[in-house]
Structures are given as C-alpha cells and as structure tokens.
Write a protein that holds these residues in place. Structure first.
Motif, mmCIF file in Angstrom:
data_model
loop_
_atom_site.group_PDB
_atom_site.id
_atom_site.type_symbol
_atom_site.label_atom_id
_atom_site.label_comp_id
_atom_site.label_asym_id
_atom_site.label_seq_id
_atom_site.Cartn_x
_atom_site.Cartn_y
_atom_site.Cartn_z
ATOM 1 N N GLU A 86 0.835 -1.215 0.000
ATOM 2 C CA GLU A 86 0.000 0.000 0.000
ATOM 3 C C GLU A 86 0.871 1.266 0.000
ATOM 4 O OE1 GLU A 86 -4.111 -1.204 2.298
ATOM 5 O OE2 GLU A 86 -2.270 -1.275 3.463
ATOM 6 N N ILE A 87 1.960 1.209 0.764
ATOM 7 C CA ILE A 87 2.870 2.360 0.802
ATOM 8 C C ILE A 87 3.483 2.573 -0.582
ATOM 9 C CG2 ILE A 87 5.043 3.242 1.784
ATOM 10 C CD1 ILE A 87 4.259 1.731 4.403
ATOM 11 N N LEU A 88 3.902 1.471 -1.197
ATOM 12 C CA LEU A 88 4.501 1.589 -2.541
ATOM 13 C C LEU A 88 3.507 2.120 -3.557
ATOM 14 C CD1 LEU A 88 6.787 -1.539 -2.712
ATOM 15 C CD2 LEU A 88 7.510 0.839 -3.058
ATOM 16 N N SER A 89 2.254 1.747 -3.412
ATOM 17 C CA SER A 89 1.304 2.268 -4.404
ATOM 18 C C SER A 89 1.025 3.761 -4.168
ATOM 19 C CB SER A 89 0.054 1.395 -4.541
ATOM 20 O OG SER A 89 -0.838 1.675 -3.530
ATOM 21 N N CYS A 90 1.137 4.224 -2.923
ATOM 22 C CA CYS A 90 1.090 5.683 -2.676
ATOM 23 C C CYS A 90 2.261 6.360 -3.400
ATOM 24 C CB CYS A 90 1.202 6.004 -1.190
ATOM 25 S SG CYS A 90 -0.194 5.477 -0.202
ATOM 26 N N CYS A 91 3.433 5.741 -3.325
ATOM 27 C CA CYS A 91 4.614 6.312 -3.989
ATOM 28 C C CYS A 91 4.415 6.335 -5.506
ATOM 29 C CB CYS A 91 5.879 5.535 -3.655
ATOM 30 S SG CYS A 91 6.317 5.596 -1.915
ATOM 31 N N ASP A 92 3.819 5.268 -6.057
ATOM 32 C CA ASP A 92 3.558 5.236 -7.509
ATOM 33 C C ASP A 92 2.705 6.438 -7.904
ATOM 34 O OD1 ASP A 92 4.878 2.830 -7.596
ATOM 35 O OD2 ASP A 92 3.058 1.603 -7.604
ATOM 36 N N GLU A 93 1.654 6.638 -7.119
ATOM 37 C CA GLU A 93 0.757 7.749 -7.403
ATOM 38 C C GLU A 93 1.498 9.080 -7.271
ATOM 39 O OE1 GLU A 93 -2.825 7.107 -5.191
ATOM 40 O OE2 GLU A 93 -3.759 8.915 -6.032
ATOM 41 N N GLY A 94 2.294 9.186 -6.225
ATOM 42 C CA GLY A 94 3.042 10.418 -5.982
ATOM 43 C C GLY A 94 4.077 10.687 -7.067
ATOM 44 N N TYR A 95 4.738 9.626 -7.494
ATOM 45 C CA TYR A 95 5.761 9.807 -8.531
ATOM 46 C C TYR A 95 5.134 10.336 -9.809
ATOM 47 C CZ TYR A 95 10.148 9.175 -10.978
ATOM 48 O OH TYR A 95 11.309 9.415 -11.664
ATOM 49 N N ALA A 96 3.971 9.769 -10.145
ATOM 50 C CA ALA A 96 3.259 10.207 -11.358
ATOM 51 C C ALA A 96 2.829 11.675 -11.242
ATOM 52 C CB ALA A 96 2.049 9.319 -11.591
ATOM 53 N N ALA A 286 5.413 34.290 4.325
ATOM 54 C CA ALA A 286 6.174 34.641 5.533
ATOM 55 C C ALA A 286 7.556 33.976 5.553
ATOM 56 C CB ALA A 286 5.383 34.231 6.768
ATOM 57 N N GLY A 287 7.879 33.209 4.495
ATOM 58 C CA GLY A 287 9.221 32.608 4.471
ATOM 59 C C GLY A 287 9.244 31.105 4.247
ATOM 60 N N GLY A 288 8.084 30.462 4.261
ATOM 61 C CA GLY A 288 8.023 29.012 4.047
ATOM 62 C C GLY A 288 8.365 28.659 2.611
ATOM 63 N N ASN A 289 8.997 27.492 2.408
ATOM 64 C CA ASN A 289 9.338 27.089 1.035
ATOM 65 C C ASN A 289 9.089 25.608 0.774
ATOM 66 O OD1 ASN A 289 11.441 26.284 2.651
ATOM 67 N ND2 ASN A 289 13.053 26.791 1.189
ATOM 68 N N VAL A 290 8.272 24.989 1.612
ATOM 69 C CA VAL A 290 7.948 23.571 1.451
ATOM 70 C C VAL A 290 6.460 23.378 1.746
ATOM 71 C CG1 VAL A 290 8.286 21.264 2.481
ATOM 72 C CG2 VAL A 290 10.260 22.768 2.159
ATOM 73 N N VAL A 291 5.789 22.526 0.963
ATOM 74 C CA VAL A 291 4.451 22.058 1.366
ATOM 75 C C VAL A 291 4.441 20.531 1.284
ATOM 76 C CG1 VAL A 291 3.073 24.119 0.824
ATOM 77 C CG2 VAL A 291 3.496 22.418 -0.948
ATOM 78 N N MET A 292 3.604 19.944 2.118
ATOM 79 C CA MET A 292 3.602 18.485 2.213
ATOM 80 C C MET A 292 2.224 17.918 1.917
ATOM 81 S SD MET A 292 6.109 18.354 5.539
ATOM 82 C CE MET A 292 6.220 16.607 5.683
ATOM 83 N N PRO A 293 1.884 17.826 0.629
ATOM 84 C CA PRO A 293 0.568 17.294 0.289
ATOM 85 C C PRO A 293 0.402 15.840 0.714
ATOM 86 C CG PRO A 293 1.901 17.647 -1.687
ATOM 87 C CD PRO A 293 2.637 18.268 -0.551
ATOM 88 N N ASN A 294 -0.818 15.501 1.081
ATOM 89 C CA ASN A 294 -1.126 14.179 1.586
ATOM 90 C C ASN A 294 -1.222 13.151 0.462
ATOM 91 O OD1 ASN A 294 -2.276 12.035 3.032
ATOM 92 N ND2 ASN A 294 -3.169 13.488 4.468
ATOM 93 N N LEU A 295 -0.500 12.061 0.626
ATOM 94 C CA LEU A 295 -0.525 10.973 -0.374
ATOM 95 C C LEU A 295 -1.173 9.709 0.188
ATOM 96 C CD1 LEU A 295 2.922 10.574 -2.209
ATOM 97 C CD2 LEU A 295 0.680 10.930 -3.239
ATOM 98 N N SER A 296 -1.630 9.786 1.422
ATOM 99 C CA SER A 296 -2.209 8.591 2.046
ATOM 100 C C SER A 296 -3.497 8.215 1.324
ATOM 101 C CB SER A 296 -2.538 8.865 3.519
ATOM 102 O OG SER A 296 -1.459 9.483 4.165
ATOM 103 N N PRO A 297 -3.850 6.930 1.326
ATOM 104 C CA PRO A 297 -5.109 6.531 0.698
ATOM 105 C C PRO A 297 -6.288 7.276 1.335
ATOM 106 C CG PRO A 297 -3.809 4.598 1.333
ATOM 107 C CD PRO A 297 -3.125 5.795 1.916
#
Ligand code: SAH
Ligand code: SF4
Length: 347
Positions: A86-96, A286-297
């Motif tokens: 399941e984790i790997l399939s999240c990565c597949d989706e994220g990579y795409a 305000a200075g942030g340069n990263v966002v962390m979108p959710n890839l969980s199912p």
C-alpha cells in the motif's frame, strides 16, 4: 521606514534575547519581518516551493503525548496500518504527480520492526532511485537510525517540540524527555541524515522564553529543516480545553526562522491551513518554502487525526496536487518537483 530590529536580525542572523522577545511579543514588526523574510528566501531559493508527498502509514502509537490525538490512551482513535504494498502504491501515485520526496510518517508503532522499515525504505529507493525518502517515526535507538540510513533513508523529521525541559515535561508523560529527544536529533545528524527539528506554536503553557529557547536550540543544532505549526487541540486528549495557537504568531515565528536560518527548508504546514483557510499561502509569504501534500489513501486520511478539523482529508492525491499548485501560484511562487535538497552553500 526601516525597522531597525528586523534589519539587525537579517544582517546578523541573531539578536539578543531581549530583542527577540520584542519581535515575538509585538505585532508592530510583522510587515517588516514578512518582507525581509520573503527577500531572504528569494535570494536563496527563488520562487521555488518544494513538494513532499506525505504518507501517514500508521495511526498506532505507543507514546502518550498529552496534545496528540494518536496518543495510546485515546480509546476513541481509529487505528490503521498500511502494508508495504500500500505504501509503494502511494509512492507510484506520488511519482506520477511529480513528487520526488516521500515522507513516511506515523505514530511510534512497534508493529513495524526495524527489518520492516528497512525493507520498505529499500523497496522505495530501488523503484525510485531519484527520490529522497524521509522518515518521521519518532524516537529510536541510534542503531535503528543507522540501519534505516544504511537502507537508503535520506532525511528524518523529529520535532524537538519544545527545547525547555520543564515545558517539555508538562506536555509529555515521564516516559519521554527533552534530553532524549535532543539526543536522538544529534544521533541523526551524526549519522548523516538531513535532519528536521521544530516545535508547536502556542502549545499549552508555552511562554516567550520557551520560544526563545527553541530558537537557541535550533542555532546550536543547525537543522536542515524546521517544521513549525500552531498547536490545535484534539477533543479526546487531556488538553481538549486548551486554546489553539494562532496563525499570527506562527507566521511571525516563520519569518524569524527564515531570517535566522536563510538556508532552511521551512514547511508551510497543514496545521496552519487548518486554523486559517489561507494559512498555507500566508506561510509561504512569511518565508516558508515547502508544502507536504497528503498521499495517504483517502479511506484512511481522517483516521490520522493528530488534532481536530484537519484539512485535506477528503480529496484524492491528484486533487490535492492541483489545489496546492493553485495556492502556491496565488501566493506568488512556483511548485517544483525536484528533490529539493537544502541549499547551505554561501553565507
Ligand atoms: N510520532 C512522530 C510523528 C508523528 S506526530 C513524532 O511524534 O515525531 C508529528 C508532529 O505532529 C509532532 O511532532 C507534533 O509536533 C505534531 N502534533 C501532534 N499533536 C499536535 C496537535 N494537537 N496540534 C498541532 N500539532 C501536533
Ligand atoms: Fe505518538 Fe507522535 Fe502523537 Fe506523540 S506526537 S502521541 S509520538 S504520534
């Protein structure tokens, strides 16, 4: 008119405790702080905002942090675990979707042995050698951190939460200590990880002195990433009646961090977007340069409830990607899809 304190902070990357207190406690410097922070971030990182695909792979936790909805003592929490597949399939989706960093985050869950974590990390790195893998799974013995690193993990996020041992003790049970948390962070750095520390803004009992201690600790640690977000109460924790942290103070602290640590990767967090609809956009400004979108199912998203009313629990990953890209552009920046390693060179 130039703001003398902000100018001094920008030039020296440091201020006295008294000067920091003034900046933290007064709103008079906010606009100058924001402008200076944006300038410094653009000098170092241009308009780039790095995307990190976040996979919340377990909602089980053996710890009992008083502020967190995943704490072991919360009988109402809904628990789930993702398998390696399941984790790997999240990565597949994220990579795409263009993500080149995967952040595996979870409670401290002994179900996942070191062998399992190494196997998961290795599988991701084999399939996606151009991606960075970040772990955020709490306090472990040095040996475990060494094994994950050898398996290919590149980065580790472990917020120090608060640098003051007495304040730390008010937020945690006796099983946990500020000393051990800091010890873990130093181990991670020595092993060679890119390390992320950080703290909650407006956590119960937090004082201005505590925030200054956080900045001093970060100066000593020099982490690559610094994650901060407002404390948000969760209805099934001992802190259910405590007040939330504010967007205002979180944004002010983000700008101060950008000026003190121009090189740092600073996420504009989901918690900031939760207490204010435009929180993440303001965090970038305000200075942030990263966002962390959710890839969980999608079916597990609302179960990873560390605080109440968490946003982005209903959308598919592709929708999150599109939504975030628009938000980043509307704030005046550009979403980039490379690994986004830290840029420490040149003072
Ligand atoms: N178990 C790991 C990672 C998951 S928790 C760990 O604790 O490091 C990730 C972060 O969520 C914590 O570091 C904490 O700073 C934040 N967090 C937990 N409860 C929160 C709350 N009620 N409001 C805001 N942030 C919270
Ligand atoms: Fe567990 Fe992390 Fe929540 Fe603490 S903050 S209860 S370690 S998930």
């Amino acid at each position: 008119m130039t703001d003398v304190l902000v100018k001094k902070l920008r030039e020296n990357r440091d201020l006295s405790d008294g000067e920091l207190r003034e900046l933290i406690e007064s709103s008079a410097h906010d606009e100058a702080l924001r402008q200076a922070a944006d300038k410094v971030r653009r000098e170092r990182y241009g308009d780039a905002v790095y995307l990190r695909g976040l996979i919340e792979f377990t909602s089980y936790c053996k710890q009992n942090c008083l502020y967190c909805g995943l704490r072991a003592g919360n009988r109402n929490a809904q628990r789930y675990r993702l398998s390696r597949e399941e984790i790997l399939s999240c990565c597949d989706e994220g990579y795409a979707l263009g993500y080149r960093t995967f952040v595996l985050q979870g409670g401290e869950d002994p179900y996942y042995t070191d062998d399992m974590i190494c196997d998961i990390v290795r599988s991701i790195k084999e399939k996606y050698p151009d991606c960075a893998v970040t772990l955020s799974i709490g306090e472990k013995p040095r040996q475990s951190y060494e094994r994950y690193f050898a398996a290919g993990a590149d980065r580790y996020l472990l917020r120090h939460e608060t640098a003051d041992p007495e304040h730390y003790a008010k937020l945690h049970t006796d099983k946990m200590s500020s000393e051990n948390r800091k010890h873990c962070l130093r181990d991670l750095k020595e092993i060679g990880y890119q390390v992320g520390a950080g703290f909650m803004v407006g956590s119960p009992y937090q004082t201005t002195e505590n925030l200054i201690a956080d900045l001093r600790f970060l100066q000593e640690l020099q982490p690559d990433m610094i994650g901060i977000g407002p404390y948000i109460s969760h209805k099934d924790t001992p802190f259910r009646d405590e007040k939330n942290g504010t967007a205002e103070l979180t944004l002010r602290m983000l700008s101060i961090l950008r000026l003190m640590f121009p090189y740092a990767l600073l996420p504009s967090t989901t918690a900031l977007g939760t207490i204010r609809p435009d929180g993440r956009e303001l965090g970038l400004k305000a200075g942030g340069n990263v966002v962390m979108p959710n890839l969980s199912p999608v079916q597990v998203r609302d179960k990873y409830a560390i605080y109440d009313n968490k946003i982005c629990t209903g959308e598919e990953s592709a929708q999150c990607r599109g939504c975030l890209e628009k938000r980043i552009e509307s704030a005046g920046y550009r979403a980039v899809t490379d690994r986004g390693d830290v840029k420490r060179a040149s003072r």
